[in-house]
Design a protein around this motif. Structure first.
Motif, PDB file in Angstrom:
ATOM      1  N   LEU A 143       7.309 -30.817  28.220  1.00 20.48           N
ATOM      2  CA  LEU A 143       9.180 -31.135  27.904  1.00 20.48           C
ATOM      3  C   LEU A 143       9.000 -31.226  26.187  1.00 20.48           C
ATOM      4  O   LEU A 143       9.877 -30.573  25.443  1.00 20.48           O
ATOM      5  N   LEU A 144       8.258 -31.690  25.348  1.00 20.10           N
ATOM      6  CA  LEU A 144       8.156 -31.803  24.426  1.00 20.10           C
ATOM      7  C   LEU A 144       7.534 -31.097  23.483  1.00 20.10           C
ATOM      8  O   LEU A 144       8.112 -30.164  22.341  1.00 20.10           O
ATOM      9  N   ALA A 145       6.369 -30.157  24.331  1.00 19.03           N
ATOM     10  CA  ALA A 145       5.808 -28.815  23.304  1.00 19.03           C
ATOM     11  C   ALA A 145       7.548 -27.783  23.966  1.00 19.03           C
ATOM     12  O   ALA A 145       7.768 -27.003  22.997  1.00 19.03           O
ATOM     13  N   CYS A 146       7.855 -27.866  24.928  1.00 18.67           N
ATOM     14  CA  CYS A 146       8.795 -26.453  24.924  1.00 18.67           C
ATOM     15  C   CYS A 146      10.176 -26.962  24.433  1.00 18.67           C
ATOM     16  O   CYS A 146      10.521 -25.798  23.724  1.00 18.67           O
ATOM     17  N   SER A 147      10.681 -27.837  24.092  1.00 14.19           N
ATOM     18  CA  SER A 147      11.015 -28.036  23.225  1.00 14.19           C
ATOM     19  C   SER A 147      10.478 -28.277  21.082  1.00 14.19           C
ATOM     20  O   SER A 147      11.606 -26.844  21.580  1.00 14.19           O
ATOM     21  N   ALA A 148      10.004 -28.391  21.336  1.00 10.25           N
ATOM     22  CA  ALA A 148       9.302 -28.383  20.278  1.00 10.25           C
ATOM     23  C   ALA A 148       8.890 -25.890  19.408  1.00 10.25           C
ATOM     24  O   ALA A 148       9.533 -25.698  18.591  1.00 10.25           O
TER      25      ALA A 148
END
Length: 794
Positions: free
Chosen positions: A55-60
């Motif tokens: 989710l952090l990667a997608c958010s980034a």
């Protein structure tokens, strides 16, 4: 001793063995289940961690893309907004310039008509006095470079006209004199041209024979300014002979004059030829001729190849009203010709920040031509439409007539501009250079910055997660071990009750400790409580809630009140900086001692310092601890004042400290609300204050209750009875005591604030033994210090 095995078939042994095996199996089974649960939890945590990272990667990625798109779109909007604003400014300025030029020309024509009427002159036999001077002012005002006046001469008036020309050409001398005094005239004036005019109406082919084309009259040029020295003087030239060139789409002055007469409107004629095809020899030749003619009137540093036009202003012999009624045919007496470069309409409009706007002038009677605007400067790019077609979607278009209508402050009352004859239009486009001013690398830079921020936060998260995972693994191992022990000792029902009681007890202890523990910070320089705002956020926010008050009664406590004797008089003569320097240094030392002695600091009120023992956690020898603290505070008072005497003055040594102690039960808790604080209530507090106020400077004054507590703790030797009794408000006369902790021991040379082991061993052998005994309720220094630093200071 040898134990024989029981006989085979012994029922008692068989049953016991079965029970042992069953219990071992249960323990093993429980262990396997715990391990299985632990593995399941670890697996769940692992996948949860992976999900969070995903989710952090997608958010980034989403944020980086959003930042880039938003910044790009914002830059594009700024670029488009700037272009539209500049375009509107250009159109409005062009309209104002045309309005100004036509207004100036109209005023000049009216002046000439008025002179003819006032002098009773008959057209065309009119010569305007001081024409050169007035024409010079007009050209400077309207930013043109040539103007002339052609008068209508009927066929039967030709002989008289020739005689009039021969007799009235003295105005040429006046114009030449004006030119000689004009600092902006770039050429030397040749006076010989005064007599070089042709005394008969002429054309390019010589004297005009009969009339030209379908005209029954002549239109010779009479007035002209400026007057060129070598062939640029068209005096007495018949303008009807200016025929249409080879290209039928290029209309010349004669066509413009005919349109002006037909419509009774001002018309625009193209002056010269614009080269759109460099391989066309005829086009290049005619352009060179036009350029050569223009070069006779403009400064050498100007480009004669730039597009120019003539404004053909028809003159009607009618001065009846400000605005002529053009619905009726008016008497035509001549035409005024005003010549200008197109660049004068678009220069000096934009600010220097505006760069790269492309201006295309188009008309139906000739080729288009293109300029580029960079701030106030206009640069001719060449014939044809030379704008970048990729910006067609932003193009703005307006005719000259529409531009004049956009002028909000128009005052023009002359003959209107023709909308039918060769309508001119202005097309505006941005350029790549202008876009580059806005479409910079900022979107990419901000996107990379956002990506780096996410990368940094993700790295911090991973490091933190690994740290937490390691700690959780240790906690899990201990929990499994503890669970195994508890499971082996208690049945399930008993375990659940123990867990519930322990949970409620822990919650209650945490609730009280959270608000009562003090956090001492900045021990190296000075000790101070955590900011009140932090307390307000926790305590004040609960105002009006239904939660029960956070308060308790503590049976065995000793309260400390200390006040500086002579402080009021001393502080009245000192600056606030000096007052606070003393208090911060002194109370900072007290805070350090309180931390070491495990004394709870309540608050400071002015120069009064309040502390307590036995709160928030019980202390069996609360009176002993407080007396030691009070004695250390007395010594610290002397050390601090001696250290500050050089900066704060010798009279600092006149200050002394009174200390009052009282032991008893105390009600303590958090009084919630705005600026909530930990508060002490009860007779113990009041009596401790009386002990201080009735004390003696430099001595520790205590009540009978405190003395009893010291005697019970085996410290009777510390007590010295006060000779006189004190009168305490509400309590009557009381027998009190002075406390001398180190009776019989030398204190000189020893720092009360030192943490050295040698000092502590030399001064407090007995104290160390008492406080570290198994029966003592006092906590170790390290643990107590940890509690202080982890909880709120109230």
């Amino acid at each position: 001793m040898t134990t024989e095995p029981p006989p085979a078939g012994d029922a008692s042994y068989s049953g016991h063995s079965s029970v042992v095996h069953t219990e071992s199996a249960l323990v093993s089974n429980h262990k396997e289940k715990r391990e299985e649960i632990a593995k399941g939890e670890s697996k769940a945590v692992f996948w949860l961690r992976m999900l969070v990272l995903f989710l952090l990667a997608c958010s980034a990625i989403a944020v980086v893309v959003a930042v880039y798109l938003y910044m790009s779109r914002q830059a594009e909007q700024d670029f488009e907004t700037k272009f539209h604003n500049d375009a509107n400014k250009i159109y409005e300025s062009v309209g104002k310039t045309l309005d100004h030029v036509l207004g100036s020309t109209d005023a000049f024509v009216v002046k000439m008509l008025a002179y003819a009427e006032a002098s009773n002159s008959t057209w065309p036999f009119v010569t305007l006095p001081r024409f050169g001077l007035q024409a010079t002012k007009l050209l400077k005002l309207a930013r043109g470079f040539s103007c002339s006046l052609a008068l209508l001469v009927e066929q039967d008036q030709r002989p008289d006209w020739n005689d009039y020309v021969n007799q009235s050409h003295g105005w040429i001398r006046e114009s030449l004199d004006v030119q000689s005094r004009d600092e902006n005239w770039p050429f030397e004036v040749d006076n010989s041209v005064e007599n070089s005019f042709v005394p008969d109406i002429w054309s390019y082919n010589g004297p005009v024979e009969g009339t030209f084309a379908n005209h029954t009259n002549y239109l010779p040029v009479w007035h002209n300014h400026p007057i060129a020295s070598d062939g640029g003087n068209p005096l007495n030239f018949d303008m009807w002979t200016l025929t249409t060139p080879t290209d039928p789409t290029q209309k010349r002055e004669a066509d413009s004059i005919e349109a002006a007469l037909a419509e009774q409107r001002v018309t625009l004629a193209q002056q010269g030829t614009i080269v759109t095809d460099p391989t066309n020899e005829e086009q290049v030749s005619k352009a060179e001729y036009s350029n050569n003619w223009r070069s006779k009137f403009i400064s050498p540093n100007e480009d004669p190849s730039e597009p120019a036009s003539s404004i053909l202003y028809p003159m009607f012999n009618n001065l009846e009203s400000v605005q002529l009624d053009l619905e009726e045919r008016q008497q035509f007496v001549g035409t005024f010709v005003y010549v200008f470069f197109w660049r004068v309409l678009i220069r000096d409009i934009l600010s220097p920040e505006s760069k790269g706007i492309i201006v295309v002038f188009s008309n139906e009677c000739g080729p288009s031509f293109t300029y580029r605007l960079d701030g106030p400067e206009a640069t001719f790019l060449g014939g044809g439409d030379l704008h970048d077609a990729s910006y067609d979607y932003l193009g703005k278009h307006m005719t000259l007539h529409e531009a004049m209508e956009t002028t909000k402050s128009s005052s023009y009352t002359g003959i209107p501009l023709s909308e039918k004859f060769c309508p001119r239009a202005i097309h505006l486009y941005p350029s790549k250079d202008m876009e580059d001013e806005y479409m910079t690398s900022d979107p990419a830079t901000f996107a990379v910055a956002a990506a780096l921020i996410f990368l940094f936060t993700s790295t911090v998260f991973v490091i933190y997660d690994c740290t937490v995972a390691r700690r959780q693994r240790l906690v899990m191992e201990r929990a499994l071990a503890s669970g195994a022990i508890v499971s082996s000792l208690f049945p399930k029902q008993v375990r659940e009750k123990l867990y519930e009681e322990n949970k409620q007890k822990q919650q209650q202890e945490n609730r009280v400790t959270k608000y009562l523990s003090t956090s001492v910070v900045d021990v190296g320089n000075q000790a101070q409580s955590v900011d009140d705002m932090k307390v307000d956020a926790v305590i004040g926010s609960s105002t009006g809630s239904s939660s029960r008050p956070i308060a308790d009664n503590f049976q065995n406590t000793t309260i400390f009140f200390a006040d500086l004797k002579g402080f009021t008089a001393w502080s009245s003569k000192r600056t606030p900086i000096e007052v606070f320097e003393l208090l911060e240094a002194l109370y900072g030392e007290f805070d350090k001692i309180a931390l070491r002695r495990r004394v709870f600091k309540v608050e400071t009120i002015g120069d009064c310092y309040v502390a307590v023992t036995g709160i928030p956690k019980p202390q069996e020898k609360h009176a002993v601890i407080m007396c030691r603290f009070a004695d250390d505070a007395m010594a610290a008072m002397k050390e601090v004042t001696q250290g500050l005497v050089d900066r704060l003055g010798e009279d600092l040594m006149d200050l002394d400290m009174r200390v009052g102690l009282y032991s008893g039960s105390t009600t303590a808790g958090v009084l919630r609300g705005d600026k909530g604080r930990f508060q002490l209530f009860g007779d113990t507090v009041n009596t401790a204050s009386r002990m201080e106020s009735n004390g003696v400077g430099g001595k520790i004054h205590c009540s009978q209750a405190t003395a009893d507590a010291l005697i019970a703790a085996g410290k009777k030797s510390w007590l010295v009875p006060r000779e006189d009794q004190i009168e305490a408000k509400g309590l009557g006369k009381l027998q009190t005591w002075f406390v001398n902790v180190y009776t019989g021991k030398a204190r000189s040379g020893m720092s009360t604030t030192s943490y050295g082991e040698s000092v502590m061993e030399a001064m407090e052998d007995e104290y160390e033994k008492e406080e570290q005994s198994p029966n003592s309720l006092a906590e170790p220094i390290e643990e107590h210090q940890h509690d202080y630093s982890e909880n709120l200071s109230v």
